[in-house]
Design a protein around this motif. Sequence first.
Motif, PDB file in Angstrom:
ATOM      1  N   ILE A   1      42.485  49.843  88.413  1.00  0.00           N
ATOM      2  CA  ILE A   1      41.122  50.125  87.971  1.00  0.00           C
ATOM      3  C   ILE A   1      40.276  50.588  89.155  1.00  0.00           C
ATOM      4  N   ALA A   2      40.386  49.905  90.289  1.00  0.00           N
ATOM      5  CA  ALA A   2      39.613  50.269  91.476  1.00  0.00           C
ATOM      6  C   ALA A   2      39.962  51.672  91.949  1.00  0.00           C
ATOM      7  N   ALA A   3      41.251  51.985  91.986  1.00  0.00           N
ATOM      8  CA  ALA A   3      41.693  53.302  92.445  1.00  0.00           C
ATOM      9  C   ALA A   3      41.141  54.405  91.553  1.00  0.00           C
ATOM     10  N   ALA A   4      41.174  54.188  90.248  1.00  0.00           N
ATOM     11  CA  ALA A   4      40.678  55.195  89.309  1.00  0.00           C
ATOM     12  C   ALA A   4      39.170  55.356  89.429  1.00  0.00           C
TER      13      ALA A   4
ATOM     14  N   MET B   1      32.173  52.445  82.194  1.00  0.00           N
ATOM     15  CA  MET B   1      33.364  51.786  81.678  1.00  0.00           C
ATOM     16  C   MET B   1      34.084  52.699  80.683  1.00  0.00           C
ATOM     17  N   ARG B   2      33.322  53.464  79.913  1.00  0.00           N
ATOM     18  CA  ARG B   2      33.952  54.361  78.938  1.00  0.00           C
ATOM     19  C   ARG B   2      34.717  55.485  79.635  1.00  0.00           C
ATOM     20  N   ARG B   3      34.091  56.107  80.645  1.00  0.00           N
ATOM     21  CA  ARG B   3      34.762  57.182  81.370  1.00  0.00           C
ATOM     22  C   ARG B   3      35.989  56.655  82.103  1.00  0.00           C
ATOM     23  N   LEU B   4      35.849  55.461  82.651  1.00  0.00           N
ATOM     24  CA  LEU B   4      36.960  54.863  83.378  1.00  0.00           C
ATOM     25  C   LEU B   4      38.129  54.574  82.445  1.00  0.00           C
ATOM     26  N   ALA B   5      37.830  54.041  81.271  1.00  0.00           N
ATOM     27  CA  ALA B   5      38.883  53.746  80.303  1.00  0.00           C
ATOM     28  C   ALA B   5      39.616  55.021  79.892  1.00  0.00           C
ATOM     29  N   THR B   6      38.855  56.099  79.707  1.00  0.00           N
ATOM     30  CA  THR B   6      39.476  57.382  79.363  1.00  0.00           C
ATOM     31  C   THR B   6      40.403  57.852  80.472  1.00  0.00           C
ATOM     32  N   LYS B   7      39.950  57.732  81.708  1.00  0.00           N
ATOM     33  CA  LYS B   7      40.761  58.156  82.852  1.00  0.00           C
ATOM     34  C   LYS B   7      42.042  57.328  82.953  1.00  0.00           C
ATOM     35  N   LEU B   8      41.942  56.049  82.615  1.00  0.00           N
ATOM     36  CA  LEU B   8      43.096  55.150  82.685  1.00  0.00           C
ATOM     37  C   LEU B   8      43.993  55.251  81.453  1.00  0.00           C
TER      38      LEU B   8
ATOM     39  N   VAL C   1      43.234  53.957  78.432  1.00  0.00           N
ATOM     40  CA  VAL C   1      43.199  52.704  77.682  1.00  0.00           C
ATOM     41  C   VAL C   1      41.909  52.641  76.875  1.00  0.00           C
ATOM     42  N   ALA C   2      41.832  51.676  75.982  1.00  0.00           N
ATOM     43  CA  ALA C   2      40.599  51.458  75.230  1.00  0.00           C
ATOM     44  C   ALA C   2      39.581  50.779  76.132  1.00  0.00           C
ATOM     45  N   PRO C   3      38.282  51.055  75.963  1.00  0.00           N
ATOM     46  CA  PRO C   3      37.263  50.417  76.803  1.00  0.00           C
ATOM     47  C   PRO C   3      37.382  48.903  76.858  1.00  0.00           C
ATOM     48  N   MET C   4      37.719  48.274  75.744  1.00  0.00           N
ATOM     49  CA  MET C   4      37.825  46.812  75.742  1.00  0.00           C
ATOM     50  C   MET C   4      38.958  46.320  76.621  1.00  0.00           C
ATOM     51  N   ALA C   5      39.977  47.148  76.816  1.00  0.00           N
ATOM     52  CA  ALA C   5      41.078  46.745  77.696  1.00  0.00           C
ATOM     53  C   ALA C   5      40.589  46.605  79.126  1.00  0.00           C
ATOM     54  N   ALA C   6      39.712  47.520  79.543  1.00  0.00           N
ATOM     55  CA  ALA C   6      39.152  47.435  80.892  1.00  0.00           C
ATOM     56  C   ALA C   6      38.250  46.213  81.029  1.00  0.00           C
ATOM     57  N   TYR C   7      37.491  45.907  79.969  1.00  0.00           N
ATOM     58  CA  TYR C   7      36.588  44.758  80.014  1.00  0.00           C
ATOM     59  C   TYR C   7      37.344  43.423  80.116  1.00  0.00           C
ATOM     60  N   ARG C   8      38.617  43.420  79.771  1.00  0.00           N
ATOM     61  CA  ARG C   8      39.392  42.187  79.929  1.00  0.00           C
ATOM     62  C   ARG C   8      39.689  41.915  81.395  1.00  0.00           C
TER      63      ARG C   8
ATOM     64  N   ASP D   1      31.236  44.094  88.769  1.00  0.00           N
ATOM     65  CA  ASP D   1      32.618  43.904  89.212  1.00  0.00           C
ATOM     66  C   ASP D   1      33.232  45.227  89.657  1.00  0.00           C
ATOM     67  N   LEU D   2      32.925  46.274  88.932  1.00  0.00           N
ATOM     68  CA  LEU D   2      33.514  47.572  89.215  1.00  0.00           C
ATOM     69  C   LEU D   2      33.055  48.102  90.574  1.00  0.00           C
ATOM     70  N   TRP D   3      31.741  48.028  90.836  1.00  0.00           N
ATOM     71  CA  TRP D   3      31.235  48.457  92.138  1.00  0.00           C
ATOM     72  C   TRP D   3      31.886  47.650  93.255  1.00  0.00           C
ATOM     73  N   ALA D   4      32.004  46.345  93.046  1.00  0.00           N
ATOM     74  CA  ALA D   4      32.588  45.490  94.073  1.00  0.00           C
ATOM     75  C   ALA D   4      34.032  45.886  94.370  1.00  0.00           C
ATOM     76  N   LEU D   5      34.793  46.138  93.331  1.00  0.00           N
ATOM     77  CA  LEU D   5      36.179  46.567  93.517  1.00  0.00           C
ATOM     78  C   LEU D   5      36.258  47.884  94.269  1.00  0.00           C
ATOM     79  N   MET D   6      35.389  48.814  93.924  1.00  0.00           N
ATOM     80  CA  MET D   6      35.393  50.121  94.571  1.00  0.00           C
ATOM     81  C   MET D   6      35.067  49.989  96.054  1.00  0.00           C
ATOM     82  N   PHE D   7      34.017  49.233  96.351  1.00  0.00           N
ATOM     83  CA  PHE D   7      33.610  49.092  97.747  1.00  0.00           C
ATOM     84  C   PHE D   7      34.683  48.370  98.550  1.00  0.00           C
TER      85      PHE D   7
END
Length: 249
Positions: free
Chosen positions: A40-43, A58-65, A67-74, A81-87
Amino acid sequence: MAARKEEDGKGESRLVEPSLWERLERPAPTQRASLTLDRIAAAAVELADEEGAAAVTMRRLATKLGVAPMAAYRHVSGKGDLWALMFDRVSAQLTVDDAVGDWREVLRSFALQTRDMMLRHPWLGQVPTPLIQLTPARMAVAERQLKALAGHGLDTDSMMAAFRAVGAFVHGATQSEIALREYKRENGWDSGDETRRALAPQMNYLMDTGRYPTYRKYGLSATRKDDPAWEFEFGLDCVLDGIAQRLGI
């Protein structure tokens, strides 16, 4: 990873969800291998590099991965959380060999690397400030620099202030460089000369008022107007010189 019971300061127990970083370092046995926090962080980093921070949803990220958006939210609770992972992911690239012990060399190396990192990932300037201090990779970078300063008999407040002074210069100077680069890009100016020609009517008027003789001298005689790397390193060395003089190290 299930929530666990912890006691608060009043001796009462409460359920505490595992932190993002605990989940990253100790993934649950049942976590799907196809979708991990690292993936998720890499994407997300790739998306921000290609299209800017605003594109990271989250929607754009799920599309890139794929998966369904809810899968990313799990895996991540939301944008924080996403910003933290990226940084954390890009900050993990910052390192200085353990054999380097000189405080100035350590702080200078991290400063130069941080500028390069920010120029490669300009969206970093939009990460909320608290997250910068609360990722394992960023804490490791801070720890390495503080450790280099710690062996000089400094009190802890002075040590932290010196460390933060360098960081403030690095982020401020690099953000200014990125802002100018973006301003030139938006206006279609490909060089410093082209930029100066476009801004000449405004600048000529201001200089002709006679109110800014020192700035006029700079404009007529400076030879490094288009050398941001030199300007950054010169400024950085001024900051480091000041720390060395003030603290006697």
